[in-house]
Design a protein around this motif. Structure first.
Motif, short mmCIF file in Angstrom:
data_model
loop_
_atom_site.label_atom_id
_atom_site.label_comp_id
_atom_site.label_asym_id
_atom_site.label_seq_id
_atom_site.Cartn_x
_atom_site.Cartn_y
_atom_site.Cartn_z
N LEU A 110 18.18 -8.65 -0.38
CA LEU A 110 18.36 -7.44 -1.17
C LEU A 110 18.38 -6.16 -0.33
O LEU A 110 19.33 -5.39 -0.37
CB LEU A 110 17.22 -7.36 -2.22
CG LEU A 110 16.91 -8.66 -3.01
CD1 LEU A 110 15.58 -8.54 -3.73
CD2 LEU A 110 18.00 -8.94 -4.01
N HIS A 111 17.31 -5.93 0.43
CA HIS A 111 17.02 -4.56 0.89
C HIS A 111 17.89 -3.99 2.00
O HIS A 111 17.82 -2.79 2.28
CB HIS A 111 15.53 -4.42 1.26
CG HIS A 111 15.09 -5.19 2.46
ND1 HIS A 111 13.96 -4.85 3.17
CD2 HIS A 111 15.62 -6.29 3.07
CE1 HIS A 111 13.80 -5.70 4.17
NE2 HIS A 111 14.77 -6.58 4.13
N HIS A 112 18.69 -4.82 2.67
CA HIS A 112 19.59 -4.26 3.69
C HIS A 112 20.98 -3.93 3.12
O HIS A 112 21.74 -3.22 3.77
CB HIS A 112 19.78 -5.25 4.86
CG HIS A 112 18.51 -5.65 5.54
ND1 HIS A 112 17.58 -4.74 5.98
CD2 HIS A 112 18.02 -6.89 5.86
CE1 HIS A 112 16.56 -5.40 6.54
NE2 HIS A 112 16.81 -6.70 6.48
N LEU A 148 7.40 -5.11 1.80
CA LEU A 148 6.57 -5.70 2.85
C LEU A 148 7.29 -6.83 3.57
O LEU A 148 6.67 -7.73 4.13
CB LEU A 148 5.23 -6.16 2.27
CG LEU A 148 4.36 -5.06 1.63
CD1 LEU A 148 3.01 -5.61 1.18
CD2 LEU A 148 4.14 -3.88 2.60
N ASP A 149 8.61 -6.81 3.54
CA ASP A 149 9.40 -7.70 4.39
C ASP A 149 9.12 -7.32 5.86
O ASP A 149 8.71 -6.19 6.14
CB ASP A 149 10.89 -7.49 4.06
CG ASP A 149 11.79 -8.49 4.75
OD1 ASP A 149 12.09 -9.52 4.13
OD2 ASP A 149 12.19 -8.24 5.90
N ALA A 150 9.34 -8.26 6.78
CA ALA A 150 9.10 -7.96 8.20
C ALA A 150 10.00 -6.84 8.70
O ALA A 150 9.65 -6.12 9.64
CB ALA A 150 9.35 -9.21 9.03
N MET A 220 7.96 -12.90 3.36
CA MET A 220 6.99 -13.72 4.10
C MET A 220 7.38 -13.81 5.58
O MET A 220 6.73 -14.51 6.35
CB MET A 220 6.91 -15.12 3.49
CG MET A 220 6.08 -15.15 2.22
SD MET A 220 4.34 -14.72 2.56
CE MET A 220 3.78 -14.22 0.93
N ASP A 221 8.41 -13.07 5.98
CA ASP A 221 8.82 -13.16 7.39
C ASP A 221 7.92 -12.43 8.38
O ASP A 221 8.07 -12.63 9.59
CB ASP A 221 10.32 -12.80 7.59
CG ASP A 221 10.75 -11.52 6.90
OD1 ASP A 221 9.91 -10.86 6.26
OD2 ASP A 221 11.96 -11.18 7.00
N PRO A 222 6.90 -11.64 7.95
CA PRO A 222 5.93 -11.18 8.95
C PRO A 222 5.07 -12.33 9.52
O PRO A 222 4.44 -12.17 10.56
CB PRO A 222 5.03 -10.20 8.16
CG PRO A 222 5.87 -9.74 7.02
CD PRO A 222 6.69 -10.96 6.65
N ALA A 262 12.28 -11.75 -1.04
CA ALA A 262 12.68 -11.16 0.24
C ALA A 262 12.70 -12.19 1.37
O ALA A 262 12.90 -13.38 1.13
CB ALA A 262 11.78 -9.98 0.59
N GLY A 263 12.46 -11.73 2.63
CA GLY A 263 12.65 -12.59 3.79
C GLY A 263 11.62 -13.69 3.93
O GLY A 263 10.57 -13.68 3.28
N GLY A 264 11.91 -14.60 4.83
CA GLY A 264 11.08 -15.77 5.08
C GLY A 264 12.01 -16.86 5.59
O GLY A 264 12.92 -17.24 4.86
N TYR A 265 11.77 -17.30 6.85
CA TYR A 265 12.73 -18.19 7.51
C TYR A 265 12.01 -19.33 8.20
O TYR A 265 10.90 -19.15 8.73
CB TYR A 265 13.55 -17.38 8.53
CG TYR A 265 14.22 -16.20 7.88
CD1 TYR A 265 15.46 -16.33 7.26
CD2 TYR A 265 13.57 -14.96 7.82
CE1 TYR A 265 16.05 -15.25 6.61
CE2 TYR A 265 14.15 -13.88 7.18
CZ TYR A 265 15.39 -14.03 6.57
OH TYR A 265 15.96 -12.97 5.92
N CYS A 266 12.66 -20.48 8.22
CA CYS A 266 12.08 -21.64 8.88
C CYS A 266 12.02 -21.41 10.39
O CYS A 266 12.85 -20.69 10.95
CB CYS A 266 12.92 -22.89 8.60
SG CYS A 266 12.96 -23.32 6.84
ZN LIG Z 1 13.24 -9.60 6.76
#
Ligand SMILES: [Zn+2]
Length: 297
Positions: A110-112, A148-150, A220-222, A262-266
């Protein structure tokens, strides 16, 4: 007229449909499948999984240029189905937040996103769409967006930064898509040490104290084991505490609130099921809190 405040145990309405899932794509459009499966298995009590209607072209014109929307519709049918479904879920979550006090959608990416194009894996800026809907349809005078995305939410700033009815708070651990606050409605903190993280989260919540409702981009990407944005020292426990802090703040201040993923990657130490379980922490906290439904005021 005074009404007696009765604590209702509303279920948490979580929007999702199979159409969100695009198996061939990045985690952004894949992870809601295993997460929905966990919710269907009863992992968290008092959840209502609701299928949203896809967003329409007319609704998207509030945030995106018509030429870009048309390109998306014609270029890749499967991608379009996924992002139109998951943006519809964001819209429906806004309405549910004002009906039930809290809600969420298993939407990401979403946010970008910019008015005229994709950026950083994000195609449609559901956060901007949600904020404008809160203002225009629900007559909210001050809507908060907590990111609070990374990574930083530069697309959201582009779309909402000038809007006097929006308060932005963004805590990141990576300067990708950073933006320059130019108003006292704006708060951005890019940390460089994981030990600063929860303090920064608390400062961002303090910045949001006057908002009437909150849209939460719960990346959760932080996480230190994340494959893309992670920062050493931001552990599973730190993120569990972050989710507790945010949800508790919404309950303590009785702010209607909704979340998106939001973000979160393997990564080498994080598979897709592990990633789904990271996002489950947000849902668990939102299911726990009680926010009186604004319709009872
Ligand atoms: Zn992110």
């Amino acid at each position: 007229m005074e009404t007696t405040s009765v604590k209702t145990n509303e279920p948490l309405h979580v929007f999702w449909s199979q159409d969100y899932v695009l198996e061939s794509d990045v985690e952004t459009r894949r992870k809601s499948g295993p997460l929905a499966a966990l919710l269907k298995s009863g992992e968290i009590a008092n959840i209502e999984l609701v299928e949203p209607a896809p967003i329409t072209r007319t609704e998207l014109l509030a945030i995106h240029e018509s030429q870009y929307i048309d390109e998306l519709t014609t270029k890749d049918e499967n991608l379009a189905r996924s992002i139109f479904a998951s943006t519809g879920g964001v819209r429906d979550a806004v309405d549910a937040m004002f009906e039930f006090g809290k809600s969420g959608s298993l939407s990401s990416g979403l946010h970008h996103a910019r008015p005229d194009g994709e950026y950083g894996l994000c195609y449609l800026n559901g956060l901007a769409l949600a904020a404008l809907r809160a203002i225009q349809i629900h007559q909210i005078g001050n809507i908060g967006v907590l990111d609070l995305d990374a990574h930083c939410g530069g697309g959201t700033f582009t779309m909402l930064g000038e809007n006097p009815n929006v308060t932005l708070a963004d805590v990141s651990c990576n300067s990708f898509d950073s933006w320059l606050p130019n108003s006292n409605r704006h708060y951005l903190e890019v940390i460089s040490d994981g030990r600063e993280y929860l303090g920064a989260v608390k400062r961002s919540l303090a910045h949001l104290k006057n908002v009437d409702a909150l849209i939460y981009n719960a990346g959760m990407d932080p996480f230190e084991d994340d494959g893309m944005g992670g920062m050493k020292g931001i552990t599973r426990e730190v993120l569990a505490e972050r989710e507790r802090l945010v949800a508790q703040w919404c309950e303590d201040h009785q702010k209607p609130a909704m979340f998106v993923l939001a973000g979160g990657y393997c990564g080498s130490k994080l598979d897709i099921d592990g990633l789904a379980r990271m996002h489950l922490m947000t849902i668990k906290e939102f299911a726990r809190i009680q926010i009186n439904s604004p319709r009872n005021d």
